[in-house]
Design a protein around this motif. Structure first.
Motif, PDB file in Angstrom:
ATOM      1  N   SER A 189       0.345  -1.369   0.134  1.00 33.72           N
ATOM      2  CA  SER A 189       0.108   0.079  -0.445  1.00 33.72           C
ATOM      3  C   SER A 189       0.701   1.471   0.260  1.00 33.72           C
ATOM      4  CB  SER A 189      -1.324  -0.165   1.031  1.00 33.72           C
ATOM      5  OG  SER A 189      -1.507  -1.309   0.787  1.00 33.72           O
ATOM      6  N   ARG A 190       1.676   0.924   0.980  1.00 32.98           N
ATOM      7  CA  ARG A 190       3.065   2.036   1.024  1.00 32.98           C
ATOM      8  C   ARG A 190       2.999   2.819  -0.753  1.00 32.98           C
ATOM      9  NH1 ARG A 190       4.334  -0.028   6.019  1.00 32.98           N
ATOM     10  NH2 ARG A 190       6.275  -1.114   5.027  1.00 32.98           N
ATOM     11  N   ALA A 191       3.711   1.772  -0.869  1.00 35.85           N
ATOM     12  CA  ALA A 191       4.712   1.665  -2.646  1.00 35.85           C
ATOM     13  C   ALA A 191       3.439   2.455  -3.716  1.00 35.85           C
ATOM     14  CB  ALA A 191       4.964   0.347  -3.022  1.00 35.85           C
ATOM     15  N   ARG A 192       2.325   1.580  -3.900  1.00 39.93           N
ATOM     16  CA  ARG A 192       0.732   2.064  -4.462  1.00 39.93           C
ATOM     17  C   ARG A 192       1.054   3.584  -4.014  1.00 39.93           C
ATOM     18  NH1 ARG A 192       0.697   1.270  -9.361  1.00 39.93           N
ATOM     19  NH2 ARG A 192       0.109  -1.526 -10.051  1.00 39.93           N
ATOM     20  N   SER A 193       1.328   3.985  -2.779  1.00 40.09           N
ATOM     21  CA  SER A 193       0.608   5.877  -2.462  1.00 40.09           C
ATOM     22  C   SER A 193       1.942   6.138  -3.057  1.00 40.09           C
ATOM     23  CB  SER A 193       0.440   5.786  -1.312  1.00 40.09           C
ATOM     24  OG  SER A 193       1.810   5.016   0.244  1.00 40.09           O
ATOM     25  N   ARG A 194       3.002   5.775  -3.485  1.00 43.01           N
ATOM     26  CA  ARG A 194       3.725   6.674  -3.990  1.00 43.01           C
ATOM     27  C   ARG A 194       4.250   7.443  -5.606  1.00 43.01           C
ATOM     28  NH1 ARG A 194       8.066   6.887   0.250  1.00 43.01           N
ATOM     29  NH2 ARG A 194       7.433   5.309   2.318  1.00 43.01           N
ATOM     30  N   PRO A 195       4.294   8.323  -5.440  1.00 45.74           N
ATOM     31  CA  PRO A 195       4.247   8.779  -7.206  1.00 45.74           C
ATOM     32  C   PRO A 195       5.214   8.034  -7.905  1.00 45.74           C
ATOM     33  CG  PRO A 195       6.167   9.957  -5.418  1.00 45.74           C
ATOM     34  CD  PRO A 195       5.331   9.476  -5.095  1.00 45.74           C
ATOM     35  N   VAL A 210      11.058   2.089 -12.402  1.00 43.24           N
ATOM     36  CA  VAL A 210      10.163   1.828 -11.939  1.00 43.24           C
ATOM     37  C   VAL A 210       8.306   2.091 -11.595  1.00 43.24           C
ATOM     38  CG1 VAL A 210       9.946   1.917  -9.089  1.00 43.24           C
ATOM     39  CG2 VAL A 210      12.007   1.806  -9.725  1.00 43.24           C
ATOM     40  N   ASN A 211       7.678   1.600 -12.324  1.00 47.03           N
ATOM     41  CA  ASN A 211       6.908   1.750 -13.047  1.00 47.03           C
ATOM     42  C   ASN A 211       5.469   0.916 -12.638  1.00 47.03           C
ATOM     43  OD1 ASN A 211       7.358  -0.450 -14.364  1.00 47.03           O
ATOM     44  ND2 ASN A 211       8.151   0.763 -16.051  1.00 47.03           N
ATOM     45  N   ASP A 212       4.851   1.124 -13.397  1.00 47.94           N
ATOM     46  CA  ASP A 212       3.235   0.734 -12.318  1.00 47.94           C
ATOM     47  C   ASP A 212       2.821  -1.133 -13.414  1.00 47.94           C
ATOM     48  OD1 ASP A 212       0.059   0.349 -12.506  1.00 47.94           O
ATOM     49  OD2 ASP A 212      -0.253  -0.248 -14.435  1.00 47.94           O
ATOM     50  N   LEU A 213       3.961  -1.245 -13.941  1.00 50.29           N
ATOM     51  CA  LEU A 213       4.282  -2.549 -15.047  1.00 50.29           C
ATOM     52  C   LEU A 213       5.240  -3.474 -13.655  1.00 50.29           C
ATOM     53  CD1 LEU A 213       4.369  -5.442 -16.164  1.00 50.29           C
ATOM     54  CD2 LEU A 213       7.026  -4.155 -17.609  1.00 50.29           C
ATOM     55  N   GLU A 214       6.302  -2.905 -12.717  1.00 54.71           N
ATOM     56  CA  GLU A 214       6.875  -2.675 -11.683  1.00 54.71           C
ATOM     57  C   GLU A 214       6.580  -3.527 -10.711  1.00 54.71           C
ATOM     58  OE1 GLU A 214      11.094  -4.765 -10.457  1.00 54.71           O
ATOM     59  OE2 GLU A 214      10.112  -3.589 -12.170  1.00 54.71           O
ATOM     60  N   VAL A 215       5.301  -2.121  -9.825  1.00 55.00           N
ATOM     61  CA  VAL A 215       4.540  -2.133  -9.138  1.00 55.00           C
ATOM     62  C   VAL A 215       3.509  -3.670  -9.318  1.00 55.00           C
ATOM     63  CG1 VAL A 215       3.108  -0.966  -7.446  1.00 55.00           C
ATOM     64  CG2 VAL A 215       4.860  -0.173  -8.164  1.00 55.00           C
ATOM     65  N   THR A 216       2.894  -4.050 -10.412  1.00 52.01           N
ATOM     66  CA  THR A 216       1.502  -4.791 -10.609  1.00 52.01           C
ATOM     67  C   THR A 216       2.666  -6.091 -10.272  1.00 52.01           C
ATOM     68  OG1 THR A 216       0.559  -3.424 -12.152  1.00 52.01           O
ATOM     69  CG2 THR A 216       0.087  -5.547 -11.656  1.00 52.01           C
ATOM     70  N   GLY A 217       3.568  -6.278 -10.520  1.00 47.42           N
ATOM     71  CA  GLY A 217       4.204  -7.853 -10.967  1.00 47.42           C
ATOM     72  C   GLY A 217       4.735  -7.733  -9.501  1.00 47.42           C
ATOM     73  N   HIS A 218       4.828  -6.345  -8.595  1.00 48.42           N
ATOM     74  CA  HIS A 218       5.311  -7.550  -6.581  1.00 48.42           C
ATOM     75  C   HIS A 218       3.926  -7.532  -6.783  1.00 48.42           C
ATOM     76  CE1 HIS A 218       9.799  -6.776  -7.014  1.00 48.42           C
ATOM     77  NE2 HIS A 218       9.475  -5.966  -7.624  1.00 48.42           N
ATOM     78  N   GLU A 219       2.866  -7.026  -6.927  1.00 51.51           N
ATOM     79  CA  GLU A 219       1.861  -6.852  -6.041  1.00 51.51           C
ATOM     80  C   GLU A 219       0.939  -8.342  -6.554  1.00 51.51           C
ATOM     81  OE1 GLU A 219      -0.639  -2.981  -5.770  1.00 51.51           O
ATOM     82  OE2 GLU A 219      -0.664  -4.075  -7.557  1.00 51.51           O
ATOM     83  N   ALA A 220       1.375  -9.382  -7.677  1.00 54.16           N
ATOM     84  CA  ALA A 220       1.094 -10.206  -8.260  1.00 54.16           C
ATOM     85  C   ALA A 220       2.327 -11.437  -7.162  1.00 54.16           C
ATOM     86  CB  ALA A 220       1.057 -10.822  -9.403  1.00 54.16           C
ATOM     87  N   GLU A 221       3.988 -11.003  -7.221  1.00 54.65           N
ATOM     88  CA  GLU A 221       4.114 -12.482  -6.807  1.00 54.65           C
ATOM     89  C   GLU A 221       4.084 -12.137  -5.372  1.00 54.65           C
ATOM     90  OE1 GLU A 221       6.334 -14.454  -8.469  1.00 54.65           O
ATOM     91  OE2 GLU A 221       6.889 -13.055 -10.106  1.00 54.65           O
ATOM     92  N   VAL A 222       3.718 -11.197  -4.656  1.00 55.75           N
ATOM     93  CA  VAL A 222       3.174 -11.289  -3.294  1.00 55.75           C
ATOM     94  C   VAL A 222       1.740 -12.071  -2.509  1.00 55.75           C
ATOM     95  CG1 VAL A 222       2.222  -9.954  -1.555  1.00 55.75           C
ATOM     96  CG2 VAL A 222       4.462  -9.235  -2.798  1.00 55.75           C
ATOM     97  N   PRO A 234      -5.333 -12.233 -12.294  1.00 62.37           N
ATOM     98  CA  PRO A 234      -5.344 -10.739 -12.128  1.00 62.37           C
ATOM     99  C   PRO A 234      -4.600  -9.578 -12.859  1.00 62.37           C
ATOM    100  CG  PRO A 234      -6.884 -11.233 -11.050  1.00 62.37           C
ATOM    101  CD  PRO A 234      -5.760 -12.318 -10.775  1.00 62.37           C
ATOM    102  N   ARG A 235      -3.262  -9.632 -11.612  1.00 58.71           N
ATOM    103  CA  ARG A 235      -2.064  -8.964 -12.119  1.00 58.71           C
ATOM    104  C   ARG A 235      -1.348  -9.578 -13.158  1.00 58.71           C
ATOM    105  NH1 ARG A 235      -5.368  -9.037  -7.107  1.00 58.71           N
ATOM    106  NH2 ARG A 235      -5.187  -6.673  -6.059  1.00 58.71           N
ATOM    107  N   PHE A 236      -1.402  -9.972 -12.710  1.00 60.05           N
ATOM    108  CA  PHE A 236       0.048 -11.434 -13.878  1.00 60.05           C
ATOM    109  C   PHE A 236      -0.892 -10.673 -15.543  1.00 60.05           C
ATOM    110  CE2 PHE A 236       2.081 -13.876 -11.092  1.00 60.05           C
ATOM    111  CZ  PHE A 236       3.156 -13.179 -10.415  1.00 60.05           C
TER     112      PHE A 236
END
Length: 321
Positions: A189-195, A210-222, A234-236
């Motif tokens: 959540s902290r990562a998503r809230s950052r610019p 470090v962009n939306d692809l990177e964040v979404t990929g980490h969300e999916a791996e988590v 759905p994230r992948f």
């Protein structure tokens, strides 16, 4: 993942056919005499190796990158901070290619040296980068405690926004690996809230990716680490859409196609498995990335062990490749 200075980043951000022109323009030094830019040739050499990795994986260029950085390290004769910084950066590049070639222990050793040279140069952005890469390797190798220690060290240095964002992504992966669901989600959540859409003036050059692809990929791996494949799928799928717009047959495509397949297999969504499984064929013919192939072999074994018989032939063909 793409790494390097802004010049190298520009090289990586264009089709292979435009690489030579982009490298010259990115340096902004095409008309300058060679001896006026002592590190430019070395950086360009590293840029070509990174471009190959982006298109075809790191297996066949890891040793070359390792040689480039060690050759430059041997030339250090004093305390020239610019020279120490370029050696630190070259070590980060070499370590990434070794990592992609499934040689994590060698990559870790190189990144430790990179951190040493970045500190000697007083180059804080390169220090952040080296520690981030070490945290990445620690997570993937199952040393979550080490990764969390590195994340704490980075965030305790007043880092700029994108470095902090990336650190939260590493932290979330490490926490998920030890089953700490609540804190892993808090870090995400902290990562998503950052610019994410534009670089802050304080952000280092290397953090542009470090962009939306990177964040979404980490969300999916988590989600996978927390045994929640239904959230990961759905994230992948979104990462596949994003990476297909950049390079649908490169190393990134192999990583995300394999990760999506992994999530579908864990979910037991066998009807949905066939399409990404078939899509892997042409990517595998183009990319030699042992890190990603190692993960894919595990997924194929899971299909063979748990999947329906009608998938066995396709999985077998992929495994044979």
């Amino acid at each position: 993942m793409k790494i390097g200075s802004s010049a190298l980043a520009s090289v990586l951000d264009v089709p292979v056919g435009d690489l030579e022109r982009a490298a010259s323009e990115a340096r902004g030094e095409a008309d300058e005499p060679q001896d006026s830019r002592p590190h430019a040739v070395v950086q360009e050499r590293a840029g070509w190796l990174l471009a190959h990795d982006n298109a075809h994986g790191g297996d066949h260029v890891a040793d070359a990158a390792n040689q480039v950085w060690r050759s430059e390290r041997a030339k250090i004769t004093g305390e020239d901070k610019a020279q120490l910084s370029i050696v630190a950066e070259l070590a980060e590049i070499a370590g990434w290619l070794l990592f992609d070639a499934a040689r994590p222990e060698a990559a870790r050793a190189v990144w430790v040296e990179s951190l040493h040279f970045a500190r000697a140069a007083g180059d804080r952005p390169m220090q952040w980068f080296a520690m981030d890469l070490l945290a990445m390797e620690a997570v993937e190798s199952g040393r979550a405690g080490e990764a969390l220690t590195l994340c704490d060290e980075i965030t305790g240095r007043g880092v700029p926004p994108r470095v902090a964002l990336l650190t939260e992504l590493r932290r979330s992966r490490a926490l998920a690996a030890v089953g700490d669901r609540a804190r892993a989600q808090q870090a995400l959540s902290r990562a998503r809230s950052r610019p994410e859409d534009s670089l802050h003036p304080r952000d280092p050059e290397w953090s542009w990716w470090v962009n939306d692809l990177e964040v979404t990929g980490h969300e999916a791996e988590v989600a996978l680490l927390l045994a929640e494949p239904v959230r990961a799928v759905p994230r992948f799928e979104r990462t596949r859409t994003l990476v297909d717009a950049i390079n649908p047959t490169g190393r990134g495509a192999l990583y995300y196609a394999t990760a999506e397949l992994d999530a579908l297999v864990r979910l037991g969504a066998w009807q949905e498995v066939e399409e990404p499984l078939t899509r892997l064929g042409p990517i595998l013919r183009n990319v030699a990335s042992s890190r990603n192939r190692k993960r894919l072999r595990k997924v194929l074994r899971a299909i063979d062990r748990n999947g329906p018989a009608w998938l066995a032939g396709t999985a077998g063909d992929i495994a044979a490749s």
